[in-house]
Design an enzyme around this catalytic site. Structure first.
Site, PDB file in Angstrom:
ATOM      1  N   ASP A   1     -22.451 -65.241 -62.397  1.00  0.00           N
ATOM      2  CA  ASP A   1     -21.764 -66.071 -61.416  1.00  0.00           C
ATOM      3  C   ASP A   1     -22.035 -67.526 -61.795  1.00  0.00           C
ATOM      4  O   ASP A   1     -23.182 -67.964 -61.812  1.00  0.00           O
ATOM      5  CB  ASP A   1     -22.343 -65.760 -60.029  1.00  0.00           C
ATOM      6  CG  ASP A   1     -21.335 -65.954 -58.918  1.00  0.00           C
ATOM      7  OD1 ASP A   1     -20.684 -67.006 -58.910  1.00  0.00           O
ATOM      8  OD2 ASP A   1     -21.232 -65.059 -58.062  1.00  0.00           O
TER       9      ASP A   1
ATOM     10  N   GLU B   1     -12.685 -67.347 -58.951  1.00  0.00           N
ATOM     11  CA  GLU B   1     -12.598 -67.056 -57.513  1.00  0.00           C
ATOM     12  C   GLU B   1     -11.569 -68.009 -56.905  1.00  0.00           C
ATOM     13  O   GLU B   1     -11.771 -69.234 -56.924  1.00  0.00           O
ATOM     14  CB  GLU B   1     -13.953 -67.261 -56.819  1.00  0.00           C
ATOM     15  CG  GLU B   1     -13.887 -66.804 -55.369  1.00  0.00           C
ATOM     16  CD  GLU B   1     -14.873 -67.478 -54.428  1.00  0.00           C
ATOM     17  OE1 GLU B   1     -15.122 -66.922 -53.356  1.00  0.00           O
ATOM     18  OE2 GLU B   1     -15.379 -68.575 -54.747  1.00  0.00           O
TER      19      GLU B   1
ATOM     20  N   ASP C   1     -17.276 -69.566 -59.327  1.00  0.00           N
ATOM     21  CA  ASP C   1     -17.247 -69.812 -57.893  1.00  0.00           C
ATOM     22  C   ASP C   1     -16.221 -70.903 -57.548  1.00  0.00           C
ATOM     23  O   ASP C   1     -16.154 -71.937 -58.222  1.00  0.00           O
ATOM     24  CB  ASP C   1     -18.656 -70.266 -57.473  1.00  0.00           C
ATOM     25  CG  ASP C   1     -18.850 -70.261 -55.983  1.00  0.00           C
ATOM     26  OD1 ASP C   1     -18.780 -69.177 -55.386  1.00  0.00           O
ATOM     27  OD2 ASP C   1     -19.072 -71.349 -55.410  1.00  0.00           O
TER      28      ASP C   1
ATOM     29  N   HIS D   1     -19.018 -60.253 -51.174  1.00  0.00           N
ATOM     30  CA  HIS D   1     -20.099 -60.656 -50.270  1.00  0.00           C
ATOM     31  C   HIS D   1     -19.647 -61.649 -49.204  1.00  0.00           C
ATOM     32  O   HIS D   1     -20.465 -62.098 -48.407  1.00  0.00           O
ATOM     33  CB  HIS D   1     -21.238 -61.248 -51.106  1.00  0.00           C
ATOM     34  CG  HIS D   1     -20.799 -62.469 -51.857  1.00  0.00           C
ATOM     35  ND1 HIS D   1     -19.847 -62.432 -52.856  1.00  0.00           N
ATOM     36  CD2 HIS D   1     -21.146 -63.770 -51.731  1.00  0.00           C
ATOM     37  CE1 HIS D   1     -19.643 -63.645 -53.310  1.00  0.00           C
ATOM     38  NE2 HIS D   1     -20.421 -64.480 -52.643  1.00  0.00           N
ATOM     39  N   ASP D   2     -18.368 -62.014 -49.226  1.00  0.00           N
ATOM     40  CA  ASP D   2     -17.855 -62.956 -48.224  1.00  0.00           C
ATOM     41  C   ASP D   2     -16.918 -62.307 -47.218  1.00  0.00           C
ATOM     42  O   ASP D   2     -16.462 -62.974 -46.286  1.00  0.00           O
ATOM     43  CB  ASP D   2     -17.082 -64.085 -48.922  1.00  0.00           C
ATOM     44  CG  ASP D   2     -17.974 -64.953 -49.797  1.00  0.00           C
ATOM     45  OD1 ASP D   2     -19.137 -65.173 -49.423  1.00  0.00           O
ATOM     46  OD2 ASP D   2     -17.497 -65.404 -50.857  1.00  0.00           O
TER      47      ASP D   2
HETATM   48  C1  NOJ Z   1     -17.922 -68.777 -52.624  1.00  0.00           C
HETATM   49  C2  NOJ Z   1     -19.026 -67.792 -52.566  1.00  0.00           C
HETATM   50  O1  NOJ Z   1     -18.513 -66.505 -52.801  1.00  0.00           O
HETATM   51  C3  NOJ Z   1     -19.687 -67.937 -51.220  1.00  0.00           C
HETATM   52  O2  NOJ Z   1     -20.595 -66.917 -50.955  1.00  0.00           O
HETATM   53  C4  NOJ Z   1     -20.332 -69.297 -51.167  1.00  0.00           C
HETATM   54  O3  NOJ Z   1     -20.870 -69.519 -49.886  1.00  0.00           O
HETATM   55  C5  NOJ Z   1     -19.332 -70.392 -51.494  1.00  0.00           C
HETATM   56  N1  NOJ Z   1     -18.498 -70.088 -52.599  1.00  0.00           N
HETATM   57  C6  NOJ Z   1     -20.018 -71.667 -51.819  1.00  0.00           C
HETATM   58  O4  NOJ Z   1     -20.577 -71.588 -53.108  1.00  0.00           O
END
Ligand code: NOJ
Length: 531
Positions: free
Chosen positions: A99, A264, A201, A325-326
């Site tokens: 990541d 992402e 990210d 994870h989000d």
């Molecule tokens: C995306 C990530 O997937 C998330 O978990 C994170 O809080 C934010 N970017 C900030 O890096």
């Protein structure tokens, strides 16, 4: 099929390292723990792991606040633990994707310490500093993704700095060539160690409007939505110049063999596909999150798949994501029965599939008692229903107290509501979600039509979604019932007389089907027919 690049035919498994396996009994997962569990991943049949950040970090956003891009946080182990994990993964035939978090650092990163110390610091322009607005207050109206103004006033030098996420996550200034060079060197550092690629990210955030214009108000926003939605992110993200930077990252990867760049990106389809870049010079895989976002209805999903396929640039490889994870766990969002249908969908669509640890055993969103909340977003904007802790709980390996994850107090509660929902029990049960995933992953590896074949939509009605996958003489039809009631699909003429390869409910293998394929509620079927 072997001629296809690994990241096209393969499946990616996301590991959230805090929650996968604790090897030193501190209640937090680590790299040595992941290494112990590699045999499980090869048994399961995935091809690559993507590990969420494990770099040194104050953990304000659980590792997405990086204080050193070229190290390992002691909580997760050491660089030599990483090297050992990488070597073992490669030995086992697994690729390893890291990541990369380039949009922002931690406020404890030495670059930021230097930047904030003095307006004349050589690192000042590595971050985004602005004077207060003419009448005082923040320089513009931009909002942080975790709520509140995205500008933080810093007493030391009397200016504001910009942070798209927490104030502990200042944004880097990607218009500065020195930042770019330093970050490209970070990629090289890991590529030289042998990693197989990066998930980048918030890649669409890297460049902001040069004039820092105010974002327009979003008329569709309601008070129950996160505050970030109050404005349309017209100027704070997705700026045209971002594509040059992605092409630069891509060029660094091209210095090495067969590495993959995944971006992402949460954007509408027409904006998303731009991230393949001009002449495919961008991300190999701009993450496609539509399965996380589209309503769980057959007609909507059918339309969405067709539109996505049609929107892909020539030669652009598709990809699908079912969890991360989000976002809510798939079994929490659509229910355990439909989660089996979703597994079939993810692993039979055309394109690289990414699955999230624990979804293969049907892990649920886990209720988090208020005194155990960890997620900074939930702390900033409580009660909106976006506590990401619920989807980050420890992997359930067995039915013991610490679920085989830890012998200590785990950093987040372990879901004890269904004691038999764990790897050890599900391995013994042929009808389990885990065995279904394993069977699907096996089919994907052995059936070229699934791994790399063409996609052709099939007309269906109501709750049924259907499509064909074809490669050479191998022809497969996938029929999914997204409803709980029985349904039927009138098969296209060429598929009549086909034979069932797999039903997510079991017990139909080798059944041959005439003109109509009947489906039980929550059933999905893979059918093979001859040319
Ligand atoms: C995306 C990530 O997937 C998330 O978990 C994170 O809080 C934010 N970017 C900030 O890096």
């Amino acid at each position: 099929m072997q001629d296809m690049l690994w990241w096209k035919r393969g499946t990616v498994y996301q590991i959230y390292p805090r929650s996968f396996q604790d090897s030193n009994d501190d209640g937090i997962g680590d790299l040595a723990g992941i290494r112990e569990r590699l045999p499980y991943l090869t048994w399961l049949g995935v091809d690559a792991i993507w590990i969420s950040p494990f770099y040194p970090s104050p953990m304000a956003d659980f590792g997405y606040d990086v204080a050193d891009y070229c190290g390992v946080d002691p909580m997760f182990g050491s660089l030599s633990d990483f090297d050992a994990l990488l070597a073992d993964a490669h030995e086992a035939g697994l690729k390893v994707i890291l990541d990369f978090v380039p949009n922002h650092t931690s406020d404890r990163h030495p670059w930021f310490a230097e930047s904030r110390s003095d307006r004349a610091s050589p690192k000042r322009d590595w971050y985004i500093w602005k004077d207060p607005a003419p009448g005082g207050g923040p320089p513009n109206n931009w909002i942080s993704n975790f709520g509140g103004s995205a500008w933080q006033f810093d007493e030391i030098t009397g200016q504001y700095y910009y942070h798209a996420f927490l104030k502990e996550q200042p944004d880097l200034n990607w218009r500065n060539p020195d930042v770019r060079a330093a970050m490209m060197d970070v990629l090289r550092f890991w590529l030289e160690r042998g990693v197989d690629g990066f998930r980048v990210d918030v890649i669409w955030h890297l460049i902001k409007d040069a004039g820092f214009r105010d974002n327009p108000v979003n008329p569709g926003w309601s008070e129950n939505d996160p505050e970030i939605g109050r404005l349309v992110q017209a100027y704070s993200a997705d700026q045209p110049e971002v594509h040059e930077i992605i092409a630069e990252m891509r060029a660094v990867l091209e210095e090495y063999d067969e590495r993959v760049l995944i971006g992402e990106i949460y954007l509408p389809l027409e904006r998303l596909v731009a991230y393949y870049g001009e002449d495919l010079s961008g991300a190999h895989l701009p993450f496609n999150f539509q399965l996380l976002e589209t309503a769980w209805h057959a007609r909507q999903i059918d339309g969405m798949i067709r539109e996505y396929e049609a929107a892909l640039p020539q030669g652009g490889w598709p990809n699908w994501v079912l969890g991360n994870h989000d976002r809510q766990r798939i079994a929490g969002r659509v229910g355990t029965e439909q989660a089996r249908v979703a597994a079939m969908l993810l692993l039979t669509l055309r394109g690289t599939a990414t699955l999230y640890y624990g979804d293969e055993i049907g892990m649920q969103n886990v209720p988090i008692p208020p005194d155990r909340v960890q997620d900074p977003w939930e702390k900033n904007e409580p009660g909106l229903g976006f506590n990401r802790d619920a989807y980050r709980t420890p992997m359930q390996w067995d039915a013991s107290e610490g679920a085989g994850f830890t012998t200590a107090e785990p950093w987040l509660p372990i879901d004890m509501r269904e004691p038999e929902r764990n790897v050890a029990d599900e391995r013994q049960d042929e009808g389990s979600m885990l065995c279904l995933y394993r069977r699907l992953l096996d089919l994907r590896r052995t059936r070229p039509a699934l791994a790399v074949g063409a996609y052709r939509p099939v007309e269906a009605e109501g709750d049924v979604l259907a499509y064909c996958r074809e490669e050479g003489t191998e022809r497969l039809l996938v029929a999914l019932n997204l409803g709980a009631e029985p349904a039927a699909l009138s098969l296209p003429p060429e598929a009549r007389g086909g034979r069932i390869v797999l039903s997510v409910l079991g017990n139909r293998e080798a059944e041959s089907v005439g003109e109509v394929l009947s489906l039980q509620g929550n059933e999905a079927v893979l059918l093979e027919f001859s040319a």
